[in-house]
Scaffold this motif. Structure first.
Motif, short mmCIF file in Angstrom:
data_model
loop_
_atom_site.label_atom_id
_atom_site.label_comp_id
_atom_site.label_asym_id
_atom_site.label_seq_id
_atom_site.Cartn_x
_atom_site.Cartn_y
_atom_site.Cartn_z
N LEU A 103 11.54 36.10 7.29
CA LEU A 103 11.20 35.26 6.00
C LEU A 103 9.81 34.82 6.06
CD1 LEU A 103 12.78 33.51 3.85
CD2 LEU A 103 13.05 31.69 5.41
N ILE A 104 9.29 35.20 4.81
CA ILE A 104 7.73 35.13 4.98
C ILE A 104 7.34 34.04 3.76
CG2 ILE A 104 7.28 37.49 5.40
CD1 ILE A 104 6.92 38.25 2.74
N GLY A 105 5.92 33.59 3.92
CA GLY A 105 5.47 32.55 3.04
C GLY A 105 5.96 31.44 3.19
N LEU A 106 6.21 31.08 4.46
CA LEU A 106 6.52 29.60 4.62
C LEU A 106 5.53 28.45 4.94
CD1 LEU A 106 9.25 30.54 7.26
CD2 LEU A 106 9.53 30.04 4.91
N LYS A 107 4.90 28.24 3.77
CA LYS A 107 3.83 27.20 3.86
C LYS A 107 4.13 26.12 2.64
CE LYS A 107 0.48 29.41 0.65
NZ LYS A 107 -1.01 29.76 0.53
N GLU A 108 3.56 24.92 2.49
CA GLU A 108 3.92 24.05 1.63
C GLU A 108 3.27 24.50 0.10
OE1 GLU A 108 5.38 20.60 1.67
OE2 GLU A 108 5.99 21.86 3.22
N LYS A 109 4.01 24.09 -0.66
CA LYS A 109 3.56 24.40 -2.21
C LYS A 109 4.24 25.96 -2.67
CE LYS A 109 -0.01 21.05 -2.73
NZ LYS A 109 -1.72 20.99 -3.24
N LEU A 110 4.52 26.47 -1.72
CA LEU A 110 5.05 28.09 -1.92
C LEU A 110 6.55 28.06 -1.55
CD1 LEU A 110 4.35 30.64 -2.79
CD2 LEU A 110 3.99 31.66 -0.34
N PHE A 111 6.86 27.49 -0.25
CA PHE A 111 8.26 27.34 -0.06
C PHE A 111 8.41 26.30 0.77
CE2 PHE A 111 12.27 29.90 0.94
CZ PHE A 111 12.96 29.14 0.48
N PRO A 112 8.48 25.03 0.41
CA PRO A 112 9.03 24.71 -0.90
C PRO A 112 7.98 24.72 -2.02
CG PRO A 112 8.88 22.56 0.42
CD PRO A 112 8.57 23.72 1.19
N ARG A 113 8.37 25.21 -3.19
CA ARG A 113 7.41 25.04 -4.27
C ARG A 113 7.05 23.74 -4.66
NH1 ARG A 113 9.80 23.88 -9.16
NH2 ARG A 113 12.18 23.87 -8.86
N ALA B 146 -9.57 33.50 3.48
CA ALA B 146 -10.81 33.14 3.86
C ALA B 146 -11.04 32.11 4.99
CB ALA B 146 -11.20 32.46 2.34
N GLY B 147 -9.84 31.90 5.72
CA GLY B 147 -9.96 31.15 6.73
C GLY B 147 -9.57 29.70 6.42
N LYS B 148 -9.14 29.47 5.41
CA LYS B 148 -8.84 27.89 4.96
C LYS B 148 -7.37 27.66 5.40
CE LYS B 148 -8.68 24.86 1.23
NZ LYS B 148 -8.62 24.66 -0.31
N ALA B 149 -7.49 26.48 6.24
CA ALA B 149 -6.24 26.14 6.89
C ALA B 149 -5.03 25.95 6.12
CB ALA B 149 -6.31 25.06 8.05
N SER B 150 -3.74 26.48 6.36
CA SER B 150 -2.66 26.07 5.49
C SER B 150 -1.69 25.20 6.20
CB SER B 150 -1.61 27.66 4.96
OG SER B 150 -2.80 28.27 4.36
N VAL B 151 -1.15 24.38 5.44
CA VAL B 151 0.16 23.65 5.84
C VAL B 151 1.35 24.25 6.10
CG1 VAL B 151 1.48 21.35 5.61
CG2 VAL B 151 -1.14 21.61 4.89
N PRO B 152 1.87 24.38 7.25
CA PRO B 152 3.24 24.99 7.44
C PRO B 152 4.33 24.18 6.74
CG PRO B 152 2.40 24.95 9.57
CD PRO B 152 1.44 24.10 8.70
N SER B 153 5.25 25.11 6.20
CA SER B 153 6.47 24.36 5.31
C SER B 153 7.27 23.39 6.19
CB SER B 153 7.36 25.68 5.02
OG SER B 153 8.68 24.91 4.46
N THR B 154 7.69 22.28 5.47
CA THR B 154 8.46 21.25 6.20
C THR B 154 9.57 21.70 6.54
OG1 THR B 154 9.05 20.35 3.96
CG2 THR B 154 7.28 19.50 5.01
#
Length: 575
Positions: free
Chosen positions: A277-287, A346-354
């Motif tokens: 399961l990939i793409g587990l970050k906020e605003k993507l999953f969950p959208r 680019a190295g900008k931090a992402s927020v993991p999915s809740t």
């Protein structure tokens, strides 16, 4: 463990991690068709996944959810039916006639069509097609008249090929401009057009057939609009057709093509031994779910009534996202690999999915970022070192050896590489000059041709600027492509030809008294300019009439100024 958490930086690293985890599962004995790579939506990862799995030589089925218009067969159908609506762009006509699905003409003829379109300077707009192509259907068309004027061989397009191109575009314009009709009639007309000009090859693949089937399904669905009881124009029909195709996607495969790549929506109700399961970050999953600013959820709730229109609340999207995540995670029977981006490319931090945080807490695992099972470093060398040696491709092993100061020989096979380079050197070795090397035609013959025809200022300027360009254009005949006008301006070539023609007629028709200034030369200029402008009107140049009138006035003024200056200079030199 049964649940593995992997962090990466950006979509490409996520895809790389997914490919390595898949390879690890295959080495452990899990069949490829029992592995799925799932994302909330595959679009941000489709290209990266294809590249990562191809580099590992792993079979990946990306057909699920793939937009139909990505396939050339569906794109060709849409291009054909919308040619008139887009005013016949030349590039689209060239692409369409060069498509392997095009059956309106043989490949040799369509190649001549492309050369004819380039030579005539057609770019876009029906005015250009009618003005530049139709008058030339009465006989052969010389594509390189400047070479013929210099005594060099030209290139002729036969009249029947020019007529065939004109018949193709004019026939489409006539059919696609018919008056309003019912939706079913429009649908049948579209089918007839497609059948007359496009056809799938006998060896068409599954993707091509799926895309062509989607085109036919869209036409069938539009035929059902007859129930509206209103006729439709081609504009309305094609607008609906394009919107249907733009939303159409391919169905999920049957799993025989290897590892399945699925959207979360398509993964519902399916079960696999292992799921990545990939793409587990906020605003993507969950959208990101936003409330409608014009119709708030409170108003939506008030409008809902069991006996009336049941309007949904936007906030319900949160429950839908949670349910999709549950289905995606629950589809794994034995192994679940959770990949999240800790940062973008680019190295900008992402927020993991809740949802990832909640799942880790429920499974007794550390929170994302605290003690991940595996971590993919951003630096290429560190990323390769993080993978076990048995999961590295030969190329990656060779690169890692170089990064560590060693030699890539064990991975790349230096002996084979050296042998290949030796053979390349042998193939490129021209050897000693032979009896025929350096021979040319007699220079005297070429000089005689040049004395007879002369070199234009443009040719001399080209030679001074770049001798090779002069050689390629004037000797080899590989002239540079001249962009046609876009109906808003004349090309430099067209403007220059008009200037040359007017000046040639003017000076050849000037009498002695007019040369000496004893008589006004204005009428001679008006006669010369009128003849040239009549031969090169707005139809032939592909301009709108008003724009051509503006260009004509501008060129006339410039020519008058030049002639006045030139005659004064010549008279002063004579004195």
């Amino acid at each position: 463990g049964r649940v593995v958490v992997v962090s990466a930086s950006g979509a490409r690293d996520e895809a790389w991690a997914a490919a390595k985890e898949t390879l690890r599962l295959l080495n452990e004995g899990v069949p490829a068709h029992e592995i799925a790579v799932v994302a909330r939506t595959l679009e941000p990862y489709r290209l990266a996944l294809a590249e990562a799995f191809a580099s590992e030589e792993l079979p990946l089925d990306l057909s699920c959810g793939e937009p139909v218009l990505r396939h050339p067969s569906a794109k060709a159908a849409l291009d054909l039916l919308t040619l008139r609506a887009r005013d016949f762009p030349a590039r689209t006509v060239e692409d369409l006639s060069g498509s392997p699905y095009f059956t309106g003409a043989e490949a040799k003829r369509t190649a001549k069509w492309r050369r004819l379109i380039d030579a005539l300077g057609i770019r876009a707009g029906w005015l250009q097609w009618r003005g530049k192509l139709e008058p030339r259907t009465g006989g052969p068309v010389e594509l390189r008249p400047h070479r013929v004027r210099e005594g060099l061989p030209g290139e002729i397009i036969p009249a029947e090929d020019a007529k065939a191109l004109w018949s193709f575009v004019s026939g489409l314009r006539e059919t696609l401009g018919e008056p309003p009709a019912t939706w079913s009639v429009r649908s049948e007309q579209a089918r007839v057009l497609l059948a007359a000009h496009l056809r799938l090859p006998p060896d068409a693949g599954t993707a091509e057939r799926d895309a062509w089937g989607a085109v036919q399904d869209a036409l069938s669905e539009l035929a059902a609009f007859d129930r509206l009881g209103e006729p439709c124009s081609w504009e309305d029909f094609l607008d609906s057709f394009e919107r249907k195709l733009s939303r159409a996607t391919r169905d999920a495969g049957d799993g025989r093509l290897g590892v399945r790549a699925l959207d979360a929506m398509d993964a519902r109700g399916q079960r696999f031994r292992a799921v990545v399961l990939i793409g587990l970050k906020e605003k993507l999953f969950p959208r990101q779910v936003l409330e409608d600013p014009l119709l708030r959820d409170g108003a939506r709730a008030a409008l809902r009534h069991p006996a009336g229109y049941w309007i949904g609340r936007k906030a319900a999207g949160h429950e839908e996202e949670r349910l999709l995540f549950y289905f995606a995670a629950a589809s794994a029977k034995e192994r679940l690999v959770l990949v999240y981006p800790r940062s973008d490319e680019a190295g900008k931090a992402s927020v993991p999915s809740t949802y990832l945080r909640e799942l880790c807490r429920a499974a007794g695992l550390p929170a994302p970022g605290e003690d991940d099972t595996r971590r993919v470093p951003r630096q290429p060398a560190e990323r390769l070192r993080s993978a076990p040696p048995d999961l590295l491709t030969p190329r990656e092993a060779g690169l890692l050896s170089v990064f560590d100061g060693g030699s890539p020989d064990p991975a790349l096979g230096a002996a084979d590489l050296a042998e290949a380079l030796d053979r390349v050197a042998a193939l490129n070795d021209r050897g000693a000059p032979g009896a025929y090397d350096g021979l040319t035609r007699p220079i005297a013959v070429e000089l005689a041709k040049l004395r007879k025809s002369g070199l234009s200022p443009t040719a001399m300027d080209l030679y001074a600027t770049c001798p090779f360009r002069f050689f390629a254009a004037r000797v080899l005949g590989l002239g540079e492509r001249e962009e046609g006008s876009d109906r808003g301006e004349l090309t430099p070539q067209a403007r220059g030809l008009v200037y040359h023609a007017v000046l040639e007629r003017f000076y050849s028709g000037l009498s002695e008294v007019e040369w000496e200034g004893k008589k006004d030369w204005g009428p001679v200029f008006d006669a010369a300019a009128g003849l040239v402008f009549g031969e090169n009107d707005w139809r032939a140049l592909g301009l709108y009439p008003l724009l051509w009138e503006s260009a004509r006035i501008d060129m006339s003024a410039r020519l008058r100024s030049f002639i006045e200056w030139d005659l004064e200079r010549l008279r002063a030199a004579k004195v």
